[in-house]
Structures are given as C-alpha cells and as structure tokens.
Design a protein around this motif. Sequence first.
Motif, PDB file in Angstrom:
ATOM      1  N   ILE A  94     -46.676  12.451 -62.638  1.00  0.00           N
ATOM      2  CA  ILE A  94     -46.574  12.624 -61.182  1.00  0.00           C
ATOM      3  C   ILE A  94     -47.916  12.708 -60.753  1.00  0.00           C
ATOM      4  CG2 ILE A  94     -45.702  14.078 -59.210  1.00  0.00           C
ATOM      5  CD1 ILE A  94     -43.304  12.430 -60.021  1.00  0.00           C
ATOM      6  N   SER A  95     -48.876  13.220 -61.217  1.00  0.00           N
ATOM      7  CA  SER A  95     -50.042  13.625 -60.803  1.00  0.00           C
ATOM      8  C   SER A  95     -50.760  12.405 -60.679  1.00  0.00           C
ATOM      9  CB  SER A  95     -50.741  14.594 -61.624  1.00  0.00           C
ATOM     10  OG  SER A  95     -50.164  15.951 -61.531  1.00  0.00           O
ATOM     11  N   THR A  96     -50.880  11.802 -61.900  1.00  0.00           N
ATOM     12  CA  THR A  96     -51.569  10.265 -61.701  1.00  0.00           C
ATOM     13  C   THR A  96     -51.106   9.403 -60.798  1.00  0.00           C
ATOM     14  OG1 THR A  96     -51.747  10.912 -64.370  1.00  0.00           O
ATOM     15  CG2 THR A  96     -52.334   8.446 -63.529  1.00  0.00           C
ATOM     16  N   ILE A  97     -49.676   9.292 -60.594  1.00  0.00           N
ATOM     17  CA  ILE A  97     -49.194   8.440 -59.606  1.00  0.00           C
ATOM     18  C   ILE A  97     -50.000   8.958 -58.281  1.00  0.00           C
ATOM     19  CG2 ILE A  97     -47.207   7.738 -58.214  1.00  0.00           C
ATOM     20  CD1 ILE A  97     -45.712   7.993 -61.096  1.00  0.00           C
ATOM     21  N   LEU A  98     -49.659  10.110 -57.897  1.00  0.00           N
ATOM     22  CA  LEU A  98     -50.316  10.468 -56.620  1.00  0.00           C
ATOM     23  C   LEU A  98     -51.746  10.143 -56.471  1.00  0.00           C
ATOM     24  CD1 LEU A  98     -48.247  13.747 -56.270  1.00  0.00           C
ATOM     25  CD2 LEU A  98     -47.817  11.743 -54.855  1.00  0.00           C
ATOM     26  N   ARG A  99     -52.491  10.648 -57.508  1.00  0.00           N
ATOM     27  CA  ARG A  99     -53.878  10.251 -57.573  1.00  0.00           C
ATOM     28  C   ARG A  99     -54.259   8.753 -57.133  1.00  0.00           C
ATOM     29  NH1 ARG A  99     -55.211  12.629 -61.734  1.00  0.00           N
ATOM     30  NH2 ARG A  99     -55.327  10.814 -62.999  1.00  0.00           N
ATOM     31  N   GLN A 100     -53.512   7.835 -57.850  1.00  0.00           N
ATOM     32  CA  GLN A 100     -53.700   6.588 -57.588  1.00  0.00           C
ATOM     33  C   GLN A 100     -53.148   6.076 -56.206  1.00  0.00           C
ATOM     34  OE1 GLN A 100     -55.190   4.169 -59.403  1.00  0.00           O
ATOM     35  NE2 GLN A 100     -55.680   5.977 -61.010  1.00  0.00           N
ATOM     36  N   TRP A 101     -52.193   6.987 -55.737  1.00  0.00           N
ATOM     37  CA  TRP A 101     -51.660   6.581 -54.315  1.00  0.00           C
ATOM     38  C   TRP A 101     -52.809   6.745 -53.472  1.00  0.00           C
ATOM     39  CZ3 TRP A 101     -51.439   9.874 -50.177  1.00  0.00           C
ATOM     40  CH2 TRP A 101     -50.775   9.344 -49.233  1.00  0.00           C
ATOM     41  N   GLU A 102     -53.452   7.783 -53.508  1.00  0.00           N
ATOM     42  CA  GLU A 102     -54.635   8.390 -52.707  1.00  0.00           C
ATOM     43  C   GLU A 102     -55.508   7.513 -52.582  1.00  0.00           C
ATOM     44  OE1 GLU A 102     -55.531  12.353 -53.949  1.00  0.00           O
ATOM     45  OE2 GLU A 102     -53.890  13.280 -52.924  1.00  0.00           O
ATOM     46  N   GLU A 103     -55.685   6.684 -53.944  1.00  0.00           N
ATOM     47  CA  GLU A 103     -56.986   5.856 -53.777  1.00  0.00           C
ATOM     48  C   GLU A 103     -56.702   4.490 -53.120  1.00  0.00           C
ATOM     49  OE1 GLU A 103     -57.807   5.528 -58.008  1.00  0.00           O
ATOM     50  OE2 GLU A 103     -58.699   7.443 -58.436  1.00  0.00           O
ATOM     51  N   ASN A 104     -55.245   4.174 -53.039  1.00  0.00           N
ATOM     52  CA  ASN A 104     -55.002   2.866 -52.643  1.00  0.00           C
ATOM     53  C   ASN A 104     -54.283   2.766 -51.349  1.00  0.00           C
ATOM     54  OD1 ASN A 104     -55.910   1.552 -55.193  1.00  0.00           O
ATOM     55  ND2 ASN A 104     -54.293   2.453 -56.055  1.00  0.00           N
ATOM     56  N   HIS A 105     -53.754   3.866 -50.835  1.00  0.00           N
ATOM     57  CA  HIS A 105     -52.826   3.889 -49.622  1.00  0.00           C
ATOM     58  C   HIS A 105     -53.502   3.515 -48.589  1.00  0.00           C
ATOM     59  CE1 HIS A 105     -54.551   7.681 -48.640  1.00  0.00           C
ATOM     60  NE2 HIS A 105     -54.025   7.717 -47.305  1.00  0.00           N
ATOM     61  N   MET A 115     -42.937  19.300 -61.140  1.00  0.00           N
ATOM     62  CA  MET A 115     -42.857  18.146 -60.493  1.00  0.00           C
ATOM     63  C   MET A 115     -42.975  18.238 -58.966  1.00  0.00           C
ATOM     64  SD  MET A 115     -40.756  14.666 -60.905  1.00  0.00           S
ATOM     65  CE  MET A 115     -41.096  14.885 -62.747  1.00  0.00           C
ATOM     66  N   LEU A 116     -41.959  19.066 -58.433  1.00  0.00           N
ATOM     67  CA  LEU A 116     -41.942  19.280 -56.960  1.00  0.00           C
ATOM     68  C   LEU A 116     -43.003  19.919 -56.442  1.00  0.00           C
ATOM     69  CD1 LEU A 116     -38.137  20.355 -56.499  1.00  0.00           C
ATOM     70  CD2 LEU A 116     -38.983  18.054 -56.161  1.00  0.00           C
ATOM     71  N   ARG A 150     -49.879  17.910 -52.561  1.00  0.00           N
ATOM     72  CA  ARG A 150     -50.479  16.651 -51.824  1.00  0.00           C
ATOM     73  C   ARG A 150     -50.185  16.601 -50.370  1.00  0.00           C
ATOM     74  NH1 ARG A 150     -54.243  14.793 -55.871  1.00  0.00           N
ATOM     75  NH2 ARG A 150     -52.965  15.356 -57.915  1.00  0.00           N
ATOM     76  N   ASP A 151     -50.893  17.418 -49.520  1.00  0.00           N
ATOM     77  CA  ASP A 151     -50.562  17.411 -48.278  1.00  0.00           C
ATOM     78  C   ASP A 151     -50.763  16.118 -47.291  1.00  0.00           C
ATOM     79  OD1 ASP A 151     -50.198  20.296 -48.456  1.00  0.00           O
ATOM     80  OD2 ASP A 151     -52.333  20.622 -47.809  1.00  0.00           O
ATOM     81  N   THR A 152     -51.488  15.330 -47.763  1.00  0.00           N
ATOM     82  CA  THR A 152     -51.835  13.967 -47.120  1.00  0.00           C
ATOM     83  C   THR A 152     -50.553  13.200 -47.462  1.00  0.00           C
ATOM     84  OG1 THR A 152     -54.151  13.941 -47.793  1.00  0.00           O
ATOM     85  CG2 THR A 152     -53.258  11.786 -47.021  1.00  0.00           C
TER      86      THR A 152
END
Length: 1427
Positions: A14-25, A75-76, A82-84
């Motif tokens: 989950i952490s990796t997915i959210l980190r990638q989301w922050e880089e690409n969103h 996970m939750l 990730r507030d953003t």
Amino acid sequence: MEGSSFDLATATDISTILRQWEENHQVYSFDPVPWLNRLADLVEGETELYMKMDPDPFDDRHPSRSDPTGNLGHMLKTIFKRDTFVNKLIGEYSRENYWSRLGQPDRDVNTLNVAATRLLLDVVPGLEASIVFQEAEGLITKLFSWAEKAPNPLQTYATGLLATAMEVSEIAGNHKDKNMHLVPIMLERLRDILNVFLEEKKKEKITSVRPFAMFQSKSQLKDGTINVESSENRLDDEPDEDPPTDAPSSVEIFAPPKKKIRRRKSRRDDEIKASASTQIKLDIPTVKEESSNSSWAELEVNLIGTIQIHPLTDSTKMIMIFRYLASLGEYQDLLGHCIEHNAIDLILRSIDLKITGDSRLAFEALKYLSTLLCHKRFVQDFLCSDGLRKLLVIPRPSIAATGVSLCLYFLACSEDAMERICSGDQRVVEHMVIFAMWLLECGHESGRWNATLFFAVTFKLAVILDLFDKNDGLRLLYNAIATLSIFNDDEGPLDEDKEYVEKQSVKHVCSSLKRYFEAHMIRKLQLLAENVGSPTNSYQNMVKDNMYDNIQLLLEFLPFRAKWPAIDRFLSLNGIHQMLKIIAMAYDWTFNGRSETVRSALEVLALVSVYPRAQLALCEKVDVPFENSAVGIHIVLGASEGEIVNDSEVQKAALNAIINCVCAPKYRIGDDVSNMQWGTKKKSRSPEDLLEKMWECVRANNGIMVLLQLLLTKAPITDADSIRALACQALCGLARSAKVTQIMSQLPLFTSGQLQVLIREPILQDKRQEHVKFQKFAIELLERVLGKSKPALNEFDYSLDRIRRADIVAQTRISFNEKQLLMLIQQHLLSRGFGIAADALQKEADLPYQQPRILARSTVVGTPGAARARTFPVNHGASLPNRTVSNCQSTPSNGPSNSPRPTVKRIKTPRALQKAVENQLAPVLKVAPDRPNNEAKPSASLDDIVKEYLMNQHSLCRNPMVTCPEFDLFVPHKCPDPKPRGSAPTNFTMRYQRRALYPPAGGPMGAMLDRHLVYSRYKPSRTIKQGDSDSAFTCATFSACEQFVMVGTQTGDLKLFNKMTGADEATYTCHDSAIFKIEPNRDGSLVLTSSSWRRPLSALWSMGEFFDLKYSFDDEESLEFSKMTQDKVVGTRNEVATIYDVNTGQSLMSLKPTSSNAYTRNQATFNDTDDLILSDGVLWDVTSGKVIHKFDKLNQQLSGVFHPNGLEIVSSAEVWDLRTFHLLRTVPTLAQCVPSFSHSSKIMFGIPLDKEPDDEGMHSDSSFRVLDAQTYSQIATIDIKKSIYSLSIDTDDLTLVLVENTARDDVYGDLSESIVRLYDIGRQKDEDQQAEQEEEEETDEDDDEDGGSHTFSEAMSFLEDIQSLQSDSNSDNGPLSLPSVPSSSVSSYSSNSDSDSSWITEDSDVQDRPSNDEDQGDNDVFSALNS
C-alpha cells in the motif's frame, strides 16, 4: 522505483502504491480509477482474511486494535496517514464534475465515482464518520441522490456510506426529511432483491449436486440437499425420544484439516462441543461430523458469512440496505414506514438460513430487528408473527447467533413481551433460555455481554429463573468471569483493549449475579410467607420494594439451619472469593465502570451474607492476584471507608454487607433453641458461635476504627447522613459483644458527648429521614454500651456521663421542708386574690404573714451575694424558660388591726417552680368532654410535682450524690464537689505550710501537685543555631555522658554540640538522607541512627576513640535498643519486626503478623524487661516468637509504646491494659502524638505528628503537651511558635532539648531557620526575659554562656510569684502567711553566683552539680518543692 517501470496490477504494498500515486496524480492525463481499484482490491482481500478470523461482529473498534497483528489495520492506518490522498478521495474523486473541472468532459465520471465510493466503503472500519462526513460539503447530498437513482454498483456503495453517516445522530437529524423519503424506497427495493435472491437460491438447491452424496444416510437426503427437519414443526410437536447414547446430540463443524492424520483444533470446535451439552432436543441445521462431506468453503457462509463488494452480489445489496435501515430503526418517525411495508416479513425471511444460507445477511437483518424491538408496538407485531421461534432456530455457533443475543436483550427490556412469552408455550421459553445460556459461552464478547444482560433483566420471572437453575446456569454465569485473564497470575500484562473488554465483562456479570440473588431472595420471602399459612400472620405482604429491607426481613425470619441451594451452589463455585477478588483488584482499575462493578459485587455479598455459610466464607483469606492475601471482611471494610472506590453508593453497599454479618439475630423464628447446632461436636456451630466469630473477625480487621470514622463523615454531603446511619447500625450489632462494648465505653465518642452532638442535627437538612434512622441506632448504641434500657433523660441529649448521673439521681430519695411548700401556696393564693383562703392557711399552718402581690411584677431587693440564677428543666429534660430564683429580705409591714404582724422575711416564689406546677397540673386538671366538671380527678399530687422539680435540680449537679439532705425550696440545690479528706491544697504556699503536719508533701496528692507545678514551667537556657554551611536540624538527643547534644541533620550528618557552651565538637557523615532518629546506649559506646529513604536506612555505630560503622541495616526503617541489657536491637520494616544481636549483627528472630494493622508510622519497641515486643499493634513474646495479642486499631499512624510501669500500652490517645488487654481509657490530649517519658516515669511528653504522613519524622505542630504519666491528666501545653521536630529529656529530668524549625511559606520542605534549644524544667521566664531572648535571637548574642545561672535575685523573684499565688487564693481559702525560709538559706545567696543548680526537682540530690555556698543556698530555696 521509477513511475514508468511500476506495475500497478501486481503491486501489493500500500505504501508503495500511495507513494507512486503522489508522484503521478498531478499529471494532466492521470487516470485515478486503476489506482483506486487496485487499492480497493487489496483492502477487500485483507478484509476477507480478517473476517475469516471470526471477529466480534459488534466490535466497532479500529482493526488495528481488535487485531494488532493483522494487515488490515496497518493498511488502513497507512491510507489515512496520506492526507492528500484522503482529501482527494473524499473531496474530488466523489464529485460528478471532476473531469469537467479538469477540462476533460469526455471521460466517464461514473466509473471514477464508483471506484471512489467503493474504496471509501472499504476503508469505513478505519473512518471517523463524525468528522469525515460533516467536513465533506455536499457529500451527504450526493450520497442520497446516488442511493435513490444511481445505477448499481454506485447505488449500493452510496447506500453503505449513508448507513455509516446516519450512525451519527447529528447527521441523521439534519437529514430527517430525506430519510423519510428514502426509507420506504429502500424497503421496497429490499423486497424486490430478496424475492429474486430467494428464487435463485431455490434453483441452486434443485440443480446442485454434492460430491460424495452417496455416503449420506437416507435421513439426511431430501431432494439432493441436507435433510434438516423443520424446527418450526418440531417446536409445535412433542419432542422426540432421547437419541441413543452412542449418537452425538449435536454436530461439530470444523475447518478443513491441513493434514490428513491430525486435525488442528480451533476455538470454533470448542464452542460447538460446549454447545452440545446445552442444546435441547430441538435440532438445528447442522451436519454430523461422522458422515459430513461438506467442505469449509460451503459451511463458512453459514457460520461467518461474507460481503463481496466487487463484483456486487444480491446479498451485498441487501446487507447495505439493512445497514442503512438499522441506523434509523430507533427513530419513532420512521416506524410507520416499517409497519406499512411489512418490515417484519422481510427480516424473518432474511434470517432463515435454511433458505438463504448467508449468515452475514442474517446478522445484518437481526441488527435491524434489534433496533425495531425498541418500539412496543413492533414487539407485539413481532410476537404475533411467530418471530421468536424463527430466532431460536438460527444455527449456532454462527455470526447470526451473536445477532440473536442483541434481539433477546431488547425483548427482555419489554416487560409485557416477556410476560406474554412466559405465559405461552413452555418449550419455546425453555429453548430461549438454553439459547441464551449457550450465548454465555460463545466466542464473541458481545454475545456473552448481551446474554448476561438478558438474564439480568429476566431473572425476576420465575419461569426463567427455574430454567436457569435447572440447567446449571449459575456455573455458566460464574465461568464468564472466572476464566478471564485478569484473574490469572500466570498471564502477562494485557493490552489496554483486552483488559477493558474483560473489565466490562466483569461489570455485566456482577450486575447479573446481583439480580439473580435478589430474585431468589424475593422467592425465599414468598416461601416463608406461604409456609406460615395464616392470612393474618406477620409474613404476609413482607416483600418490600427496597432490597435492603428485604434483607433485614430475611435476617429476622430465615431459620438458621435453612437450606438455600442457590447460595450453596455459589459457595461451591467459590463465588464469594471471586467477588472479593474483584473488589480488591478494582483499587487499581481506571475504567469508567469501576464504581458500578464494585457496587454490584458488594451487593452480591450483601445478599448472600444472609446465609450463615456465606458469612463464614467472608472470614476466610482470599488470594488476590499480584497482591498479598487478605481476609474477606478486611476487603469489605476497606470498601466501606472509600479506600477502594470513593463512591458513596459503594460505601453503603459495603456497610450493608457488614451489617448482615454483625447484626444478625441470636435467635430466629423457626429455630429450635434447644437444638441450635449442626454437624459433629468438633465443628458444631450455633447462631451465637457464628456471631462471635463475625464480631472477632471485624475487630481483628480494625472494623471498630473504620465504623467510628464513618460516624464522623461529612462527605459527600448528600449521602453523609445515610452512611452515618449505616455505620451506627453496624456498631449497634458489634456492641452486643462484651469485648467491643468495653472498648467503646472508653472512647471519647461516648465519654465526652460527641455522639450527643451528632444526634442533634442532620448534616443535610433535606435528609432528616435518614437522620431519624441514625438517631434510633445511636440511642440503641448508647443503651448497649451502658447496659441501660431507657435513661431518664432527653433521648437526644445525653452522654455516658449524663446517663451515669441520671442513674444516681434516680436512686436519690427526695425530701423537702413542707412548711416552705405551704408558704409557696400561701403566696400563690395571695397573688391570685384569694386573701381569705391565704389567711386561713396562715393561721392553721402557723405561717409568717405575706403581703398580697402579683408575682410576675414584684420587685424585690435581695441581699448581697444571696441571689443565684439557674435554669431548671422539668419532666425529664423538657426545657423551661430561664427564671431567677432569689433569696430576698423584705421590709417590715403592718398587718390587719385585729392581729399583730411580726417582721418577717418576705419570700419571692421561684418562677421556675410556679411554671413547673402549672405545666404539670394543666393536663391533670383538664376535664374530659364526657364527664361533668365536678368529676374531674387529678392523677398527680402536688407532692409528686415538687419532688420531680427538685429531682430535676438534682440532675443538674455535676457530681450528684445518692444521699442528700433536705432540699430547700428557696435555694437552688447543688451537690458539693468530691474531695478527699485531708487532701493537699492546690495553692503551693498552703501546701508547703502543711508539710509539717502532713509530710512529706502536705497531704494526699501533694507530690502530684508539685510535679504539675514543676513541669508546667520551661525556660530557654541554650540555643544552638545552624551554621552557614550546615543543613537543617531534624532530631536531637543527649549523649550518655550528658556532656553533648547529639543532633541529626537533613543531609544525614550527626553533629555533637557541647551542652554547656553550644560549641560544635564533631561532625560525622552517617547517611545520605535526613536522620530522624538517634539513640545512644546507656554506656555511650554505641549509637543507632535511622534515616528517611536512602539505603542504608539504619545503622549501628561504635563511639570509642573513633566513630566507626559497626553494622548497617539496609531495609530497617527504624532501630531501637532493648531496654534492660541492651545487647539486642529491634528493627522495623513496614509491619515486620526483626531482632538483631548487637555483637554479631545477625538476625535472631523475625516477627511478621498474619494480619497487618498497617500503621503508617509503626516502630517496634521492647518493654522494660525485654521479654515483650510491640509492633504494628501486635504484642509478641520474645522468647517463643508467638503472638500474644493483637490490639484493636483505633488510629491510623501510631502503633504504641510500653508505659514504664509495665502495665499499660499507650497508642496515640488509647491506653491499653497489658493484663486484661482492655481499653483502660482514651486521652484526647495525646491524639496523634508521639509519647516520650521522663526517666522518673512520672511525666509524659507528647509531640503532635505532622499532617503529611509521607514525611518521615517531620512535625508541623508548634507546641508539645505535658501530662502526668500516672493519671494522664494534662499538665500544660507549651507553645514555642515554631515547628517541633524532636524532643528529648536528659537522665536527670532537668533539661529538655527541642529541635525547632521554621519553614518557608513558598517552598515546601525548605526550612528558613533551624535551631536546637535547651530548656530548664521548673523555671519560668517573665515578659522581660522573653523580650531579651527575642532580642538575643535577632542579634545572635548569648548573654547566658554558662547555660543559665540561677542567682539570689531570681530565687527571690520566684518567691514573689508564690506570694502572688497566695494573694489570688485568699478569697477562697482565707488569709495565709508565707512560710518562713531559714535565714541561712537566704543569707547564703550571692549576687555574683553563676552556678547552674537552681533547678526545681523532686530529687533532693542532683548529681554533676557544683556545691559551693551559693549553690547550697539556691538548693535550699528550691528544695521547698521536693516531693
């Protein structure tokens, strides 16, 4: 990891997915749908694993708390950190115009909304609904719109989110109209989905073919499915015959084994096996283990159930609708829609697992049902629909069975519903009770709680109580707490959540047990009433509304040998010890239900303590986990004084339990007095034996002190009167014991009238009813302590002394001068205008002439010194107006012409007597309405009235006598004060003059009076101040050679100051903390020191050529030499006393009491012959090491010391007799004072303890008390205006040393000034000397370098003081002459004398004093005080 190489489809972190989301969103072409779907897939996968662990379905905690080791909670937490991302998910991805705002209107926003709501629904367990939904503007409105009109799956996801939002009452209230509109839509939608769902289930059952079906027996096959006979039909018919013994009564369902040879046993298996013993013949849909070919995948749906969010199923749709409806089910406004759309039918069809096969769906339907059962109308409709039967056929164990527990609890809350159920089919009632009993052992905590609460509410119904007892329900209820980890010593520390859950279980079970025994108590009372048989007997209508009133009835009427199976069963389960454990352990609990838990446990003890066997159990020791064992009564007493929980209701419950134990009647109705014992001779007991044991147990655990303190309680003010009344009732029960009565008879509460003050007024005026109860028990207590039944006094205004005087007055024979009475009658006739009658009486009785006058307005001039005013109560304490009784001298007057009138004394009639006569005659002369006036007959004579008046005068005497001379009606009566014949005068001059006639001290008590004079005077002779670098002084004593003053300091130093010069002779470092005790031995070779906190706490030092450490005692808080040989020391560590050999330092004996008194300042001490030791209120035999006696604890701090006479022990204000162990007296002056005796053993000094018991050895009082050690009379209280830390007297009893400190107001424990001051005993300084001393202290000058000389001028000043005392006593004792002093004594004085021998002492020879001529003359003068 680069974004281009990131594979979202295979990512699991989950952490990796959210980190990638922050880089690409933030990229313009970014599509969040795949990211949201991937996250949702991962969360749903972990949720499914979490659900398979069978968590409590009612547990709404965060998954990280309910399952700390699971991945779902982690996970939750990762997502919500990730507030953003969370803000984007809630605030933007859930909008319908998201793509249009980004300028991409061609993209499908519905797909984005579905993905966003899906993920949001997945993370609801970690969501704070009250914050998220209130802060998200417009989200609730969109959810309502989607839930009504949007296509699936968005419609279902929105419904599930609405269900979460509506759990917040504020949000539900703000959208009331929308809910009113949406609820009927949801009910209709639910009906449509349910119909389709059930049709599909029927088709699946018809077409399904199970593997290995040929191995099933014919009885199990029907239409290709498991043949389960309808439970509804089975409930309607008679139960089948018992199955064969070799066939199991129920079937175990288990997960598939990982190995073929050995199957892993799960918690679910244990639950199924446990349920087998409690299931009745009504079978449930289960599969037998021996022939089961069902896989765990098939049975999981029945037991745990699943929620498939994606792809969406009909079951999930209905679950979301049920959740939404359950969140609104309690609102009365929506009940009409539920009834109109027949919600009962929807629920009953959904919980039929035989058809649906989905336990999760049934659970959600049952949750909705439980909310509707809050409405009385719906409950009646539910019962009419035969809903209860359908609840009871739900398989167990299963998650749906846990849902049934909540429904049963809400049903129990409806009295009408339960009465209807219990009056119906008894097989249904039996099935319901057994179902609830199974829930007591189910695997879900909420199921056990709900079942416990169900029984707590329904125990009052006889049918349910009987079924509960028939099926051994008490054992199941007890096991619900007995098996908890918090009561297991072997268990390690529990996590906070688990500990809270277990404490809540304890609270519910204690409450249920209370209701259980209360129901049995009412039944027992009803049985007692029925057994008597007469409709007019005293048992009829005996059941009261108040539980404690019923308990008192049982104490009175229950036969001593009666059997009570319910309590017997509870005792066999060790239930009383379990309740006591709960009470003791609650001291360290912090959860908000602690007070209720302890109160319920105490009420259980109060209920069962009616039974004699239960009372005996309270006298046994209880092993408390993580603590020392304690006697049960000790724990209850601790609760009664607020030590465990500071709650008035808890205190009252504990007091009621104590009352049952000590106030039980000695003989009960129905008992055969001639045969009041049971068992063998060795173990036979009678009611009296049991009461004696309970009284001794309460005494041994300091019950007298606790109850006496509660009599004086004033907080909380709303319940203080109730607590006081209960404590007094308990003391009344204890007072039936002769030993307790003897102790109480010496306490100030009874001897000084303190109880009399308490009786007069309540603490709170609104609690007068409780105060009346207190008055009743207080009067009864006084009667029992005195042994008198009805004292002849006002019942609310007497003490022991007044009752003693009343007893003497009652034995006095009253006589008076009858001629004086006739004179009073004559005066009364004259004042009323009956002159002829008065003249006739005067002539016949030969009375002196009196002029007619009005008594109320007469003005009489009395003779000087003859008038005395006094108020006389009449009729046993009834108050009368204050009147003046006077002896007056009248002027001569002339009588009528026909008879000469001599000059006589005119008498003023006492108004008090006249008023008393009128008050007494008023009711006597009152004419009855049915009797003529001439038939009125007085019931009392004038003679009786006057005698009663005189008796009331006699009752006011301070020291009344049984034999009195004739009373004078014109002079107030007063008995003389007692005084021995020939006793020494209190005036010293007269006493000195009488020495020649009554040697050696001028008469009896003369020596005592001399001592009182000497030890009431103290003059400062030397002041030792701390240096600039010295720390504050803490204690001081004289060295064995009397040349030095040994002083301890706050830093642990021992200083030696010269007694004569005050010079600092030596300093030794002994400890690292404050020294609070120094004790040298008699030859000065050894010295003991004790410090406050840092090791070694105590040490033994040798004082020879060098000051060396001999032995150190790390844990001994205090050390003391033996008295006679001083070859041993006794150390104190808490309640343990240890004897050490002085020569070897080895421990000789350790004395630890079995039951501790827990004095906060316990110090073990030897008696004068070294054969006894007193420690912690326990008297020990040093030779054998055995306990001789344990004294009752009547104060919290001081254990006590031996009196030098060897016959008494002084413990604070209490003086105990060593021969009889009786309480001899109480000395209020010594309350909370550390006693020390003079070396002559005739004077006692007391230093009051400070208010902070944690500061060892510190004293805050600025005065010390001086008492006669023989009579315990107070000699003086000397105020020195500084805090006294230590007091010591030299071996000659001539000098006193005090440590005087002044603390700073702004810093606690910091001393601004610390001095050691020496006082001369028997010398008094005048005002000029006081001013000089203060000036000397300011200027640091010391004009009295020789320790204080006593010159001729000082001696003559003392003689002048004696002359002033003589002049003061002339008015009482007549003129006295100063006794002549031998001329040699006066002429030998020298004004230049600097001797230090002018000491007032009882010893004629004073050692270590110079004997020059001046000193000899000085001694001759002061030898006048020798005794």
